[in-house]
Design a protein around this motif. Structure first.
Motif, short mmCIF file in Angstrom:
data_model
loop_
_atom_site.label_atom_id
_atom_site.label_comp_id
_atom_site.label_asym_id
_atom_site.label_seq_id
_atom_site.Cartn_x
_atom_site.Cartn_y
_atom_site.Cartn_z
N TYR A 135 5.98 38.96 45.43
CA TYR A 135 4.90 37.88 46.85
C TYR A 135 5.03 36.47 47.08
O TYR A 135 5.38 35.73 45.71
CB TYR A 135 3.40 38.03 46.08
CG TYR A 135 2.72 37.86 44.57
CD1 TYR A 135 2.33 36.93 43.70
CD2 TYR A 135 3.42 38.75 43.67
CE1 TYR A 135 2.02 36.78 43.81
CE2 TYR A 135 3.08 38.33 42.52
CZ TYR A 135 2.86 37.51 41.83
OH TYR A 135 1.96 37.17 40.85
N ASP B 57 -2.89 35.13 49.19
CA ASP B 57 -2.41 35.76 50.27
C ASP B 57 -2.93 37.06 50.28
O ASP B 57 -2.15 37.96 49.62
CB ASP B 57 -1.11 35.99 50.84
CG ASP B 57 -0.74 36.63 52.36
OD1 ASP B 57 -1.54 37.15 52.56
OD2 ASP B 57 0.19 36.14 52.77
N ASP C 157 -3.35 39.64 51.88
CA ASP C 157 -2.51 40.86 52.40
C ASP C 157 -1.96 41.66 51.65
O ASP C 157 -0.77 42.29 52.11
CB ASP C 157 -2.83 40.54 54.18
CG ASP C 157 -3.91 40.65 54.84
OD1 ASP C 157 -5.08 41.15 55.04
OD2 ASP C 157 -4.32 39.89 55.90
N GLU C 158 -0.44 40.08 51.76
CA GLU C 158 0.65 40.11 50.73
C GLU C 158 0.14 41.06 49.63
O GLU C 158 1.24 41.86 48.88
CB GLU C 158 1.34 39.26 50.30
CG GLU C 158 2.17 39.09 50.21
CD GLU C 158 3.52 38.21 50.84
OE1 GLU C 158 2.93 36.92 48.93
OE2 GLU C 158 4.14 37.84 50.81
N ALA D 229 -2.75 43.43 48.42
CA ALA D 229 -2.37 43.98 48.49
C ALA D 229 -0.96 45.06 49.33
O ALA D 229 -1.33 46.17 48.78
CB ALA D 229 -3.81 44.30 49.84
N GLN D 230 -0.31 44.71 50.01
CA GLN D 230 0.79 45.55 49.79
C GLN D 230 1.47 45.59 48.58
O GLN D 230 2.07 46.26 48.31
CB GLN D 230 1.78 44.23 51.46
CG GLN D 230 1.03 44.59 52.56
CD GLN D 230 1.86 43.80 53.47
OE1 GLN D 230 3.48 43.79 52.99
NE2 GLN D 230 1.03 43.60 54.55
N LYS E 239 -11.55 45.87 44.72
CA LYS E 239 -11.77 44.78 46.13
C LYS E 239 -11.83 42.83 46.10
O LYS E 239 -13.30 42.68 45.92
CB LYS E 239 -12.19 45.58 47.25
CG LYS E 239 -11.31 47.03 46.74
CD LYS E 239 -12.44 47.86 47.94
CE LYS E 239 -12.15 49.47 47.68
NZ LYS E 239 -12.77 49.83 48.60
N ILE F 186 -10.22 43.82 50.53
CA ILE F 186 -9.00 44.58 50.02
C ILE F 186 -8.32 44.75 48.85
O ILE F 186 -9.51 43.49 48.19
CB ILE F 186 -8.10 43.13 50.83
CG1 ILE F 186 -8.03 42.79 52.04
CG2 ILE F 186 -6.46 43.87 50.25
CD1 ILE F 186 -7.82 41.32 52.76
N CYS G 162 -7.03 44.08 46.25
CA CYS G 162 -5.73 43.19 45.80
C CYS G 162 -5.58 41.78 44.34
O CYS G 162 -4.89 41.09 44.28
CB CYS G 162 -5.61 42.12 46.91
SG CYS G 162 -6.98 41.28 47.63
#
Length: 128
Positions: free
Chosen positions: A46, A51, A53-54, A56-57, A81, A85, A87
């Protein structure tokens, strides 16, 4: 080392040392040095823990290496969360407390049942 040694570590994005750590780096240090377990690295390089969203992926891909627990256990990971999210992680040190660090804040001890975190808990995880 004792758990108290991990309180007050400055937040450093992508850090994994006593000089500075992000949430995942801190969890890896604690599980290794306190619980003698090797937590798998994130299986995604990462750019920044800021970030969401990144992260979380990366967390979603990494979750496949873990198994979900029914309840918190000492030494397991709590997935939280932030802004809805999944993350953020911390390390459970008792049935009701965890250590974590979040951007802009030194690592600290908090309660899982606090108003800040109780509604943000996605689950508790351990690895094989």
């Amino acid at each position: 080392m004792v758990l108290g040694d991990f309180i007050g570590i400055p937040y450093v994005d992508k850090g994994c040392s006593m000089v500075g750590a992000d949430c995942y780096g801190l969890a890896r240090m604690i599980t290794s040095k306190i619980y003698n377990k090797k937590m798998p690295p994130l299986n995604h390089d990462y750019e920044s823990a800021f970030d969401f969203d990144e992260m979380a992926q990366a967390v979603t891909r990494t979750k496949q290496e873990y198994f979900k627990l029914d309840t918190a256990e000492e030494g397991c990971i709590v997935l939280l969360k932030v802004k809805g999210i999944e993350c953020h992680i911390g390390t459970v040190i008792s049935g009701n407390s965890f250590i974590h660090t979040l951007g802009g804040h030194d690592s600290c001890l908090e309660r899982l049942d606090s108003a800040m975190w109780v509604k943000r808990i996605e689950g508790f995880y351990a690895w094989h």
